[in-house]
Motif scaffolding. Structure first.
Motif, PDB file in Angstrom:
ATOM      1  N   ARG A  43       0.833  -1.205   0.000  1.00 51.42           N
ATOM      2  CA  ARG A  43       0.000   0.000   0.000  1.00 51.42           C
ATOM      3  C   ARG A  43       0.872   1.262   0.000  1.00 51.42           C
ATOM      4  NH1 ARG A  43      -1.490  -3.680  -0.765  1.00 51.42           N
ATOM      5  NH2 ARG A  43      -1.611  -2.599  -2.756  1.00 51.42           N
ATOM      6  N   ILE A  44       1.976   1.209   0.727  1.00 47.81           N
ATOM      7  CA  ILE A  44       2.862   2.379   0.815  1.00 47.81           C
ATOM      8  C   ILE A  44       3.541   2.653  -0.513  1.00 47.81           C
ATOM      9  CG2 ILE A  44       4.946   3.295   1.896  1.00 47.81           C
ATOM     10  CD1 ILE A  44       4.110   1.765   4.449  1.00 47.81           C
ATOM     11  N   VAL A  45       4.144   1.618  -1.120  1.00 46.45           N
ATOM     12  CA  VAL A  45       4.918   1.857  -2.350  1.00 46.45           C
ATOM     13  C   VAL A  45       4.012   2.289  -3.500  1.00 46.45           C
ATOM     14  CG1 VAL A  45       6.800   0.320  -1.677  1.00 46.45           C
ATOM     15  CG2 VAL A  45       4.899  -0.584  -3.057  1.00 46.45           C
ATOM     16  N   VAL A  46       2.796   1.773  -3.559  1.00 51.63           N
ATOM     17  CA  VAL A  46       1.879   2.219  -4.614  1.00 51.63           C
ATOM     18  C   VAL A  46       1.515   3.686  -4.392  1.00 51.63           C
ATOM     19  CG1 VAL A  46      -0.456   1.953  -5.553  1.00 51.63           C
ATOM     20  CG2 VAL A  46       0.949  -0.064  -5.128  1.00 51.63           C
ATOM     21  N   GLY A  47       1.342   4.082  -3.140  1.00 52.03           N
ATOM     22  CA  GLY A  47       0.977   5.458  -2.833  1.00 52.03           C
ATOM     23  C   GLY A  47       2.061   6.473  -3.107  1.00 52.03           C
ATOM     24  N   VAL A  48       3.326   6.046  -3.089  1.00 51.81           N
ATOM     25  CA  VAL A  48       4.442   6.975  -3.333  1.00 51.81           C
ATOM     26  C   VAL A  48       5.244   6.551  -4.564  1.00 51.81           C
ATOM     27  CG1 VAL A  48       4.606   7.595  -0.900  1.00 51.81           C
ATOM     28  CG2 VAL A  48       5.996   5.712  -1.773  1.00 51.81           C
ATOM     29  N   SER A  49       4.594   5.883  -5.502  1.00 51.35           N
ATOM     30  CA  SER A  49       5.302   5.263  -6.626  1.00 51.35           C
ATOM     31  C   SER A  49       5.931   6.256  -7.585  1.00 51.35           C
ATOM     32  CB  SER A  49       4.352   4.338  -7.391  1.00 51.35           C
ATOM     33  OG  SER A  49       3.178   5.030  -7.790  1.00 51.35           O
ATOM     34  N   GLN A  50       5.602   7.551  -7.456  1.00 51.04           N
ATOM     35  CA  GLN A  50       6.247   8.549  -8.309  1.00 51.04           C
ATOM     36  C   GLN A  50       7.760   8.594  -8.110  1.00 51.04           C
ATOM     37  OE1 GLN A  50       4.659  12.467  -7.877  1.00 51.04           O
ATOM     38  NE2 GLN A  50       3.041  12.178  -9.402  1.00 51.04           N
ATOM     39  N   VAL A  51       8.198   8.260  -6.921  1.00 50.21           N
ATOM     40  CA  VAL A  51       9.616   8.377  -6.600  1.00 50.21           C
ATOM     41  C   VAL A  51      10.308   7.022  -6.600  1.00 50.21           C
ATOM     42  CG1 VAL A  51       9.262  10.478  -5.269  1.00 50.21           C
ATOM     43  CG2 VAL A  51       9.147   8.263  -4.113  1.00 50.21           C
ATOM     44  N   LEU A  52       9.645   5.983  -7.111  1.00 52.88           N
ATOM     45  CA  LEU A  52      10.207   4.636  -7.093  1.00 52.88           C
ATOM     46  C   LEU A  52      10.149   4.022  -8.491  1.00 52.88           C
ATOM     47  CD1 LEU A  52       8.431   3.336  -3.849  1.00 52.88           C
ATOM     48  CD2 LEU A  52      10.847   3.995  -4.055  1.00 52.88           C
ATOM     49  N   PRO A  53      11.068   3.117  -8.801  1.00 51.45           N
ATOM     50  CA  PRO A  53      11.014   2.442 -10.105  1.00 51.45           C
ATOM     51  C   PRO A  53       9.755   1.572 -10.199  1.00 51.45           C
ATOM     52  CG  PRO A  53      13.155   2.142  -9.054  1.00 51.45           C
ATOM     53  CD  PRO A  53      12.257   2.725  -8.023  1.00 51.45           C
ATOM     54  N   PRO A  54       9.064   1.573 -11.345  1.00 56.34           N
ATOM     55  CA  PRO A  54       7.825   0.783 -11.482  1.00 56.34           C
ATOM     56  C   PRO A  54       8.013  -0.698 -11.175  1.00 56.34           C
ATOM     57  CG  PRO A  54       8.044   2.314 -13.307  1.00 56.34           C
ATOM     58  CD  PRO A  54       9.335   2.385 -12.548  1.00 56.34           C
ATOM     59  N   LEU A  55       9.155  -1.264 -11.574  1.00 54.05           N
ATOM     60  CA  LEU A  55       9.390  -2.684 -11.325  1.00 54.05           C
ATOM     61  C   LEU A  55       9.487  -2.968  -9.828  1.00 54.05           C
ATOM     62  CD1 LEU A  55       9.820  -5.430 -12.605  1.00 54.05           C
ATOM     63  CD2 LEU A  55      12.285  -4.948 -12.701  1.00 54.05           C
ATOM     64  N   PHE A  56      10.109  -2.070  -9.093  1.00 50.10           N
ATOM     65  CA  PHE A  56      10.218  -2.235  -7.635  1.00 50.10           C
ATOM     66  C   PHE A  56       8.836  -2.151  -6.992  1.00 50.10           C
ATOM     67  CE2 PHE A  56      10.554  -0.280  -3.416  1.00 50.10           C
ATOM     68  CZ  PHE A  56      11.380  -1.202  -2.774  1.00 50.10           C
ATOM     69  N   VAL A  57       8.025  -1.191  -7.444  1.00 47.06           N
ATOM     70  CA  VAL A  57       6.677  -1.031  -6.896  1.00 47.06           C
ATOM     71  C   VAL A  57       5.864  -2.303  -7.124  1.00 47.06           C
ATOM     72  CG1 VAL A  57       4.507   0.247  -7.114  1.00 47.06           C
ATOM     73  CG2 VAL A  57       6.695   1.467  -7.171  1.00 47.06           C
ATOM     74  N   ALA A  58       5.922  -2.806  -8.354  1.00 48.72           N
ATOM     75  CA  ALA A  58       5.164  -4.024  -8.665  1.00 48.72           C
ATOM     76  C   ALA A  58       5.659  -5.204  -7.835  1.00 48.72           C
ATOM     77  CB  ALA A  58       5.277  -4.333 -10.153  1.00 48.72           C
ATOM     78  N   ALA A  59       6.975  -5.335  -7.690  1.00 47.09           N
ATOM     79  CA  ALA A  59       7.533  -6.470  -6.942  1.00 47.09           C
ATOM     80  C   ALA A  59       7.095  -6.443  -5.486  1.00 47.09           C
ATOM     81  CB  ALA A  59       9.056  -6.458  -7.050  1.00 47.09           C
ATOM     82  N   VAL A  60       7.137  -5.279  -4.877  1.00 45.58           N
ATOM     83  CA  VAL A  60       6.730  -5.168  -3.473  1.00 45.58           C
ATOM     84  C   VAL A  60       5.238  -5.432  -3.333  1.00 45.58           C
ATOM     85  CG1 VAL A  60       6.532  -3.600  -1.499  1.00 45.58           C
ATOM     86  CG2 VAL A  60       8.615  -3.603  -2.885  1.00 45.58           C
ATOM     87  N   ASP A  61       4.436  -4.877  -4.240  1.00 47.70           N
ATOM     88  CA  ASP A  61       2.991  -5.050  -4.155  1.00 47.70           C
ATOM     89  C   ASP A  61       2.578  -6.502  -4.378  1.00 47.70           C
ATOM     90  OD1 ASP A  61       0.324  -4.139  -3.858  1.00 47.70           O
ATOM     91  OD2 ASP A  61       0.091  -4.050  -6.033  1.00 47.70           O
ATOM     92  N   LEU A  62       3.303  -7.208  -5.223  1.00 49.90           N
ATOM     93  CA  LEU A  62       2.970  -8.605  -5.515  1.00 49.90           C
ATOM     94  C   LEU A  62       3.551  -9.575  -4.494  1.00 49.90           C
ATOM     95  CD1 LEU A  62       3.560  -8.553  -9.378  1.00 49.90           C
ATOM     96  CD2 LEU A  62       1.359  -8.724  -8.226  1.00 49.90           C
ATOM     97  N   ALA A  63       4.397  -9.091  -3.600  1.00 54.48           N
ATOM     98  CA  ALA A  63       5.089  -9.984  -2.666  1.00 54.48           C
ATOM     99  C   ALA A  63       4.114 -10.707  -1.735  1.00 54.48           C
ATOM    100  CB  ALA A  63       6.116  -9.203  -1.854  1.00 54.48           C
TER     101      ALA A  63
END
Length: 403
Positions: free
Chosen positions: A105-125
């Motif tokens: 929930r956190i990484v999706v909410g601040v995904s502007q400052v994160l690589p898309p692949l990292f956001v997806a990986a954390v969200d799918l974990a």
């Protein structure tokens, strides 16, 4: 440990980590409340989150792949031990799964400052880890009949990944394959699991009252045929959402699911809202199929968003709320009856669903209807966190260490 009760008594950490439904149901309700509280000002651009998703994509993602994923986790981590006869996951392993969900929930909410692949990986974990846990338990318990549940979870997780891919490539994800596939997986979960529990819970309650018609036992030939038609309709909708044949098959699926629902004697459950809400919730499965099918065949009948919200807010929102209330009461030793607070939260979410669908019928009133829908949703899920939070966050006296 020889029993679940002994395992719970032996745990010396937070009570919320003694059973899967506790952290995930509480977290789901809090997130449903908070996400809607954020969404209302986002509608008027009064609030802008640092997310790489556009506002509608964030809203759709966080309610489908955020909220629903938590409820699925809470349900499966509680139900699978009953299905397999094995002990539930408790303590820090459970806390780790919950932490992964929060991280998503956190990484999706601040995904502007994160690589898309990292956001997806954390969200799918979390859903990936949950799938691994459920697979281990099903295999160890030789509970092969519930592999279908694991397969639906896998499809749901794949859909989340596809949603991320579409958003990262500049596509409008709320109308993409990922959302339709994820929502389709959610509908199949409700149709399969709800098709077991709704008639079973209804039969148990009616049998205690004595006399009268009882529900048709689950998974008869008609049930299986209705599920196959629904599966075909959902697959066609995911792949060919605008084809006339898709609309026709969706109408067929809606009729089949409505016939299935009528066989469960829901008209006799009015005196107990805890049972009646299961039937009201399930009714949104055929209603959604009929509305989406009609919208494909006769564009403008409902509006695409309004038709889909019969599934997203109606079937998903109400059914998950019904399951969370009943499971929490049952697993905390409370009477299986709906009090005033429970009836209130059911009513609030039902108002939210009707207001959101109504916004599609009356475009001139959609601004205030959307606000009513949002406030009803906040009242319903915020009410769940308030009414059921004490049951989820504390152990009954006989389950406490030394109790």
């Amino acid at each position: 440990m020889s029993s679940t009760a002994e395992q719970m008594r032996a745990w010396r950490g937070p009570a919320i980590l003694t059973f899967g439904f506790r952290p995930f149901f509480f977290g789901a309700a809090v997130w449903a409340t908070l996400a809607m509280a954020l969404w209302i000002p986002m509608l008027s651009s009064a609030l802008v989150l640092p997310t790489d998703f556009d506002p509608v994509s964030w809203h759709a993602h966080e309610f489908l792949f955020g909220y629903l994923a938590a409820v699925i986790a809470g349900f499966l981590l509680t139900a699978v031990p009953n299905w397999t006869g094995r002990l539930p996951i408790v303590g820090w392993p459970l806390g780790g799964l919950f932490a992964l969900w929060i991280a998503g929930r956190i990484v999706v909410g601040v995904s502007q400052v994160l690589p898309p692949l990292f956001v997806a990986a954390v969200d799918l974990a979390m859903p990936a880890a949950l799938g691994a846990v459920i697979a281990r338990e099903i295999v160890a318990g030789k509970n092969w009949r519930n592999l279908i549940v694991l397969s639906m979870l896998a499809v749901f997780t794949l859909a989340n990944g596809l949603f991320h891919w579409e958003a990262a490539h500049g596509l409008y994800a709320p109308q993409g394959y990922g959302l339709r596939l994820g929502l389709g997986a959610g509908m199949m979960m409700i149709a399969v699991i709800g098709g077991r529990v709704v008639p079973s819970f209804t039969r148990n309650w009616l049998a205690k009252r004595g006399g009268g018609r009882l529900p048709t036992p689950p998974m008869q030939r008609l049930d299986k045929a209705a599920l196959l038609v629904l599966l075909a309709a959902l697959l066609m909708w995911v792949i060919w959402p605008h084809y006339l044949l898709t609309g026709i098959v969706l109408l067929m699926a809606g009729i089949a699911q409505a016939v299935r629902l009528v066989r469960w004697a829901g008209y006799r459950t009015g005196p107990e809202p805890l049972v009646a809400i299961l039937h009201v919730s399930y009714a949104f499965v055929p209603l959604g199929a009929l509305a989406i099918g009609a919208e494909i065949l006769w564009p403008g009948t409902f509006g695409t968003a309004a038709a889909q919200h019969l599934w997203m807010a109606g079937a998903v929102g109400l059914m998950t709320l019904a399951v969370m209330t009943r499971a929490t009461l049952g697993h905390t030793g409370q009477p299986l009856t709906a009090g005033v607070g429970t009836v209130g939260i059911y009513t609030a979410v039902l108002i939210a669903v009707l207001a959101r669908v109504g916004a599609g019928f009356w475009p001139n009133a959609q601004d205030w209807l959307n606000v009513v829908a949002g406030l009803g949703w906040i009242a319903g899920f915020g009410g769940f966190a308030t009414v059921y939070g004490p049951l989820l966050l504390r152990l009954p006296p006989d389950k406490r260490p030394g109790g």
